[in-house]
Motif scaffolding. Structure first.
Motif, PDB file in Angstrom:
ATOM      1  N   GLN A   1       1.274  17.068   1.965  1.00  0.00           N
ATOM      2  CA  GLN A   1       2.330  16.970   2.182  1.00  0.00           C
ATOM      3  C   GLN A   1       3.522  17.401   0.690  1.00  0.00           C
ATOM      4  OE1 GLN A   1       5.216  14.308   4.184  1.00  0.00           O
ATOM      5  NE2 GLN A   1       6.499  15.315   5.215  1.00  0.00           N
TER       6      GLN A   1
ATOM      7  N   VAL B   1      -1.994  11.068  20.508  1.00  0.00           N
ATOM      8  CA  VAL B   1      -0.518  10.948  19.065  1.00  0.00           C
ATOM      9  C   VAL B   1      -1.237  11.787  18.654  1.00  0.00           C
ATOM     10  CG1 VAL B   1      -1.549   9.431  17.120  1.00  0.00           C
ATOM     11  CG2 VAL B   1      -2.297   8.209  19.485  1.00  0.00           C
ATOM     12  N   PRO B   2       0.101  12.689  17.912  1.00  0.00           N
ATOM     13  CA  PRO B   2       0.450  13.596  17.205  1.00  0.00           C
ATOM     14  C   PRO B   2      -0.201  13.528  15.673  1.00  0.00           C
ATOM     15  CG  PRO B   2       2.366  12.333  17.240  1.00  0.00           C
ATOM     16  CD  PRO B   2       1.421  11.423  17.345  1.00  0.00           C
TER      17      PRO B   2
ATOM     18  N   SER C   1       0.611  -1.154   0.044  1.00  0.00           N
ATOM     19  CA  SER C   1       0.218   0.134   0.427  1.00  0.00           C
ATOM     20  C   SER C   1       1.260   1.329  -0.036  1.00  0.00           C
ATOM     21  CB  SER C   1      -1.047  -0.070   1.362  1.00  0.00           C
ATOM     22  OG  SER C   1      -1.626   1.437   0.886  1.00  0.00           O
TER      23      SER C   1
ATOM     24  N   ASP D   1       0.231  13.446   4.717  1.00  0.00           N
ATOM     25  CA  ASP D   1       0.814  12.760   3.374  1.00  0.00           C
ATOM     26  C   ASP D   1       0.216  13.414   1.892  1.00  0.00           C
ATOM     27  OD1 ASP D   1       1.960  10.931   4.819  1.00  0.00           O
ATOM     28  OD2 ASP D   1       1.328   9.023   3.867  1.00  0.00           O
TER      29      ASP D   1
ATOM     30  N   TYR E   1      -7.103   7.807  10.834  1.00  0.00           N
ATOM     31  CA  TYR E   1      -6.906   7.200  12.213  1.00  0.00           C
ATOM     32  C   TYR E   1      -7.875   7.079  13.118  1.00  0.00           C
ATOM     33  CZ  TYR E   1      -3.418   4.856   8.883  1.00  0.00           C
ATOM     34  OH  TYR E   1      -2.833   4.259   8.012  1.00  0.00           O
TER      35      TYR E   1
ATOM     36  N   ARG F   1      -0.658   4.151  -0.282  1.00  0.00           N
ATOM     37  CA  ARG F   1      -2.181   5.288   0.463  1.00  0.00           C
ATOM     38  C   ARG F   1      -2.283   4.847   2.269  1.00  0.00           C
ATOM     39  NH1 ARG F   1      -3.943   9.190  -1.718  1.00  0.00           N
ATOM     40  NH2 ARG F   1      -5.592   9.084  -1.084  1.00  0.00           N
ATOM     41  N   ARG F   2      -1.440   5.723   2.601  1.00  0.00           N
ATOM     42  CA  ARG F   2      -1.872   5.638   4.668  1.00  0.00           C
ATOM     43  C   ARG F   2      -3.473   6.172   4.453  1.00  0.00           C
ATOM     44  NH1 ARG F   2       2.223   7.585   8.546  1.00  0.00           N
ATOM     45  NH2 ARG F   2       1.733   9.439   7.367  1.00  0.00           N
ATOM     46  N   LEU F   3      -4.605   5.792   5.901  1.00  0.00           N
ATOM     47  CA  LEU F   3      -6.031   6.088   5.878  1.00  0.00           C
ATOM     48  C   LEU F   3      -6.160   7.590   5.509  1.00  0.00           C
ATOM     49  CD1 LEU F   3      -6.994   2.867   7.526  1.00  0.00           C
ATOM     50  CD2 LEU F   3      -7.249   3.494   5.613  1.00  0.00           C
TER      51      LEU F   3
ATOM     52  N   GLU G   1      -0.732  11.726  12.586  1.00  0.00           N
ATOM     53  CA  GLU G   1      -0.369  10.335  12.125  1.00  0.00           C
ATOM     54  C   GLU G   1      -2.243  10.581  12.617  1.00  0.00           C
ATOM     55  OE1 GLU G   1       0.978   8.126  11.856  1.00  0.00           O
ATOM     56  OE2 GLU G   1       3.683   9.864  11.403  1.00  0.00           O
TER      57      GLU G   1
END
Lengths: 178, 111
Positions: B74, B60-61, B2, B71, B9, B4-6, B64
């Motif tokens: 960025q 959690v930052p 993958s 992403d 979260y 791509r992150r979700l 994240e």
């Protein structure tokens, strides 16, 4: 600090239950991002597939992992087998590859002596977020707690990640620990 | 694999914290859990104060919690930085220091 890996394979594991299905979503073997039970009523197959479609849309997995009901010695009942087949067909139509893992492989991944309860306890030890779902040890006269299926689904995913890795069971699980 | 992150979260971290949507709503100071559901299902984007509150609740930052969104942002910033660096290198009046910092943004190097 919690970090969600940028390149990990996202795997959705599904295990049918009497009232729907249990699921677990991993991003690599160390990161559990989703888990739970989905209950359906009415036309269970149709509703189940609708629920699965929602999960696939929400988590966009790279792979769907389910139990291999055609493996020798498999004891899943007809309804569960049918759901697994229909769900696999649906995922393939959505261009999501499907991997079927035999129960034997899951037991091998957790040690030959593993039972459902032991697998659940091992998983709860490595993923503390699952601890609240861990059912008590079942007595002979008790019916199975539905939440055990969450661990069955997670076990399927872990067995998939463990496949082809030349590490001992202890080493593999040691690496899962944060 | 993958790539791509979700997008977010939020549900993962809420469930890890063992909180219900209603309880999270209370912590955020909103009336019902519906809003939390909307944030989790990407039907609504939380404002900056809510993002900070979520960061404080889940510890959690934000980058994240909203990993996929981070992403995307960025990537877009880096693309614009590459463009700006190109323009600046043509224009000799810009200082090297400024150009270096824009190039660092483009390459994603941490300062």
């Amino acid at each position: 600090m919690t970090r969600h890996p940028k390149t990990a394979q996202r795997v959705l594991a599904v295990d049918p239950t009497t009232r729907g299905f249990a699921f677990a979503i991993f991003e690599g073997p160390r990161s559990l991002v989703g888990w739970g039970l989905k209950h359906v009523s009415g036309d269970r197959e149709k509703q189940g597939i609708l629920m699965l479609a929602r999960l696939l849309a929400q988590y966009e997995p790279d792979l769907l992992v389910m139990e291999d009901c055609k493996a020798r010695g498999n004891r899943r009942r007809e309804r569960a087998r049918r759901f697994i087949d229909i769900a696999a067909d649906f995922a393939v139509k959505q261009k999501i590859p499907v991997r079927r893992i035999a129960r034997k492989r899951v037991l091998q991944a957790f040690g030959e002596e593993a039972t459902k309860q032991k697998i659940a306890e091992t998983l709860a030890a490595h993923f503390p977020e699952l601890q609240t779902h861990l059912p008590k040890v079942r007595k002979a006269w008790m019916s199975e707690d539905e939440r055990i299926n969450i661990f069955d689904a997670a076990g399927l995913a872990i067995a998939y990640f463990r496949q082809g890795r030349r590490v001992s069971q202890d080493q593999f699980f040691a690496r899962l620990s944060p | 694999m993958s790539t791509r992150r979700l997008q977010n979260y939020l549900r993962t971290h809420r469930k890890r914290a063992g909180l219900s949507q209603k309880e999270t709503a209370f912590l955020l100071g909103v009336k019902s859990g519906t809003k939390i559901s909307r944030y989790e299902n990407l039907a609504r984007i939380p404002d900056l104060a809510t993002v900070f509150a979520l960061e404080a609740i889940y510890r959690v930052p934000a980058r994240e919690l909203f990993a996929g969104m981070f992403d995307d942002v960025q990537r877009a910033v880096r693309a614009r930085a590459r463009l700006l660096a190109k323009r600046m290198s043509k224009n000799s009046s810009d200082s090297t220091n400024k150009l270096d910092s824009v190039k660092a943004v483009a390459s994603g190097k941490e300062s």
